[in-house]
Design a protein around this motif. Sequence first.
Motif, short mmCIF file in Angstrom:
data_model
loop_
_atom_site.label_atom_id
_atom_site.label_comp_id
_atom_site.label_asym_id
_atom_site.label_seq_id
_atom_site.Cartn_x
_atom_site.Cartn_y
_atom_site.Cartn_z
N PRO A 317 0.91 -1.33 0.11
CA PRO A 317 0.02 -0.14 0.05
C PRO A 317 0.86 1.23 -0.07
O PRO A 317 0.30 2.16 -0.72
CB PRO A 317 -0.72 -0.09 1.17
N ALA A 318 1.84 1.20 0.74
CA ALA A 318 2.84 2.56 0.69
C ALA A 318 3.48 2.43 -0.59
O ALA A 318 3.63 3.56 -1.22
CB ALA A 318 4.02 2.52 1.82
N ALA A 319 3.85 1.35 -1.23
CA ALA A 319 4.54 1.43 -2.49
C ALA A 319 3.48 2.34 -3.57
O ALA A 319 3.82 2.75 -4.59
CB ALA A 319 4.96 0.15 -3.11
N ALA A 320 2.20 1.81 -3.51
CA ALA A 320 1.18 2.36 -4.48
C ALA A 320 1.04 3.92 -4.20
O ALA A 320 0.46 4.34 -5.23
CB ALA A 320 -0.24 1.63 -4.11
N ARG A 321 1.68 4.55 -3.24
CA ARG A 321 1.33 5.94 -2.88
C ARG A 321 2.62 6.59 -3.56
O ARG A 321 2.80 7.88 -3.47
CB ARG A 321 1.19 5.98 -1.64
N LEU A 322 3.58 5.99 -4.18
CA LEU A 322 4.77 6.61 -4.65
C LEU A 322 4.22 7.58 -5.92
O LEU A 322 3.30 7.15 -6.57
CB LEU A 322 5.74 5.62 -4.99
N ASN A 323 5.29 8.09 -6.38
CA ASN A 323 5.06 9.18 -7.52
C ASN A 323 5.53 8.27 -8.74
O ASN A 323 6.82 7.82 -8.98
CB ASN A 323 5.82 10.37 -7.41
N PHE A 324 4.46 7.98 -9.87
CA PHE A 324 5.04 7.20 -10.88
C PHE A 324 5.08 7.99 -12.06
O PHE A 324 5.28 7.40 -13.21
CB PHE A 324 3.88 6.02 -11.20
N ARG A 325 5.47 9.36 -11.90
CA ARG A 325 5.66 10.30 -13.21
C ARG A 325 6.96 9.71 -13.56
O ARG A 325 8.01 9.87 -12.90
CB ARG A 325 5.40 11.31 -12.81
N PRO A 326 7.36 9.43 -14.98
CA PRO A 326 8.51 9.10 -15.33
C PRO A 326 9.54 10.34 -15.42
O PRO A 326 9.94 10.66 -16.64
CB PRO A 326 8.23 8.47 -16.90
N ILE A 327 9.69 10.94 -14.41
CA ILE A 327 10.62 12.10 -14.45
C ILE A 327 11.82 11.82 -13.74
O ILE A 327 11.73 11.09 -12.39
CB ILE A 327 9.86 13.32 -13.99
N GLY A 328 13.24 11.93 -14.31
CA GLY A 328 14.31 11.58 -13.57
C GLY A 328 14.31 9.93 -13.53
O GLY A 328 13.59 9.27 -13.69
N ARG A 329 15.68 9.61 -13.01
CA ARG A 329 15.87 8.04 -12.88
C ARG A 329 15.05 7.30 -11.98
O ARG A 329 14.34 6.40 -12.24
CB ARG A 329 17.29 8.13 -12.46
N ALA A 330 14.53 7.86 -10.86
CA ALA A 330 13.89 7.11 -9.95
C ALA A 330 12.22 6.97 -10.54
O ALA A 330 11.89 5.95 -10.34
CB ALA A 330 13.61 7.89 -8.42
N GLY A 331 11.89 7.86 -11.16
CA GLY A 331 10.42 7.99 -11.79
C GLY A 331 10.28 7.07 -12.75
O GLY A 331 9.41 6.33 -12.89
N ARG A 332 11.50 7.30 -13.66
CA ARG A 332 11.42 6.22 -14.61
C ARG A 332 11.37 4.84 -14.37
O ARG A 332 10.64 3.99 -14.82
CB ARG A 332 12.61 6.59 -15.81
N THR A 333 12.22 4.68 -13.40
CA THR A 333 12.15 3.38 -12.77
C THR A 333 11.05 2.77 -12.26
O THR A 333 10.56 1.76 -12.41
CB THR A 333 13.38 3.11 -11.70
N ARG A 334 10.43 3.71 -11.49
CA ARG A 334 9.09 3.29 -10.76
C ARG A 334 7.75 3.09 -11.92
O ARG A 334 7.09 2.40 -11.84
CB ARG A 334 8.47 4.40 -9.92
N PHE A 335 7.98 3.94 -12.95
CA PHE A 335 6.99 3.57 -13.98
C PHE A 335 7.23 2.55 -14.70
O PHE A 335 6.47 1.79 -15.27
CB PHE A 335 6.87 5.07 -14.64
N LEU A 336 8.51 2.40 -15.02
CA LEU A 336 8.98 0.89 -15.72
C LEU A 336 8.37 -0.32 -15.13
O LEU A 336 8.12 -1.23 -15.42
CB LEU A 336 10.32 0.94 -16.07
N ALA A 337 8.76 -0.17 -13.66
CA ALA A 337 8.32 -1.31 -12.94
C ALA A 337 6.55 -1.49 -12.84
O ALA A 337 6.01 -2.82 -13.03
CB ALA A 337 8.62 -1.11 -11.48
N LEU A 338 5.96 -0.54 -12.88
CA LEU A 338 4.45 -0.76 -13.12
C LEU A 338 4.33 -1.40 -14.45
O LEU A 338 3.22 -2.14 -14.66
CB LEU A 338 3.68 0.73 -13.08
#
Length: 625
Positions: A317-338
Amino acid sequence: MDEKMESAVRAGSHTRPASGRNLLRICLIVLAFASAVYIGCMVSPPSLMDDVDAVQAQIARNMLASGDWVTARLDGIPYLEKPPLLYWLIAIAYRILGEADWVARIPGALSAIALALVTAAFGVWAFGRQAGLYAGLCISTCVGLFLFTRILIPDCMLTACIALALWAFLRVIDEEEPRPRLWAFLGAASLGVSLLLKSLIGIVFPIGAVIVYLAITRQLFDLDIWRRLRPFSGLATVLVIAAPWHILATLRNPPYFDFTMHSAPGEYHGFLWFFFINEQLLRFLNLRYPRDYNTVPRVVFWSLNLVWLFPWSVYLPAAARLNFRPIGRAGRTRFLALCWIGFVLVFFTFSTTQEYYSMPIYPALALLIGAAMAEGGSWIRWGTRVLSVILFVAAAAAGSIWFLVRRLPAPGDISQALARHPSLYTLSLGHMADLTLESFAYLRLPLLIAAAALLIGAVGALWTRGRVAFLSTALMGVLFFQAARLALVVFDPYMSSRPLANALLSAPPGKLIVDHHYYTFSSVFFYTNRTALLVNGRFHNLVYGSYAPGAPDVFIDDQQWKSLWQSPERCYLVLTQQALPRLEALVGSDSLLVVERSGGKLLLTNQTLPSSLAAGGQSLPASQE
């Protein structure tokens, strides 16, 4: 990329790379936990199990003995279902360390450790050292990876290759990456290796996730992205790695070009048709013959991932609240994981599924969980509290079961206290339904250790915070898996036929016959390293290869078995207890002499044995007649 994204990147929204020393420290911690689980638990007893476990180990041994590293064989029958890389790795391990069961497990154990290290390094690169550590701990000590690496299947290796390929993709499209050409090569090499591990899904999953990512971020037709990805040199790399075996297997197992969509018993269309059309396309459409598999309901398949990622799934549930906008390295990784998770789960929504088929998404989930844990916040604190409650309840349940069975007798082996459900055995965890309360009397020590492990995790989650709580949870996982290993040792006579194989090795020479399917007694083949005749055994995995030109005639029916059994030649028969009435009706119980019994299975012979051996070749007692 729009102006807002560009300004965010220029403002430093991407994650700074960790130093080499920090990365090494994180990897060493993850290596310690992963090794404690996968070296400590896998390269050890119990024995190889019947079914696919001993099958894979024996195929590798057959390759090593025959020198034919192209066509896999079981009992001399061509086995054309799977790519060969797992067999090759096990065979190489045999060549170096000897042909033992623990040696067969080494490639799987090392691949689990490699997967943990790749996930941790990926997390450090994308989110920083804390998130990388937590992602590595998550995948090292989650329930699913342990359960499904106890069996000799290539899925853990495949998952590591997919994770590496998708990490390589992100590094290639990162404009600040200093070595994009190297990462493009590593990504393509991972795809080539994946083809040799699990065939087409090894490239469909990572490429599908990448296509979805590029399409949603409006980069699918960005020529600069494709120039950085180097698709033509990547395709050449994949072909260099994977094409030689496919070509050789096709040439050695003709016919070459048969594209019928008809899959039926008694038909043989060569390797190329069976491997690609029958095993890939028709299986996806649930039209494959033989239909020797079952499928998990879709809702169950999706929701079981909460179990497979436990104990870390409480932080989803905490992971679902992350920012998934593909901005920057972290954002791109989170969005790719999705995209990665979504593509795999949707793919299997339209296909047949086993419980472990979702393993390729474990690294993506671990990365998101690790990122959420590193960010902290109230949702992580609530997740830890929920975990402590679950662990306290589980510890109390384990302790209660131990108390209820502490004085129950446990005669013989655990098979006597189990309830059989054969209709479920085409599922990976079908034998879990066989458990009864009485069976836990055989599991008293594992229950105590499991209860202690769960209690440690519960106390750590309740009275500590942050990294200490997470490390205590990981420690709980290590201890719990040791308890699970001890439980598997208790199940050894039921899940493996090794005691029958040991008795056979000590008995006088004779013809070996196995009743029913090869898979049912595959550990007998491994531990004796013998071939056998199969009574009514031409079905499931051996059907197709049995019709190949030159395949040995190892299949006999009841009447042929009866003739052999009543001949002057000594014969041995391996069978289940349930098969006895059928055979007694054919030859009478007096000619079925017991050599060994174990786990609801029997080794019989047709001639009296020396009295010093096992049961001495005694006929079945009246209670079994």
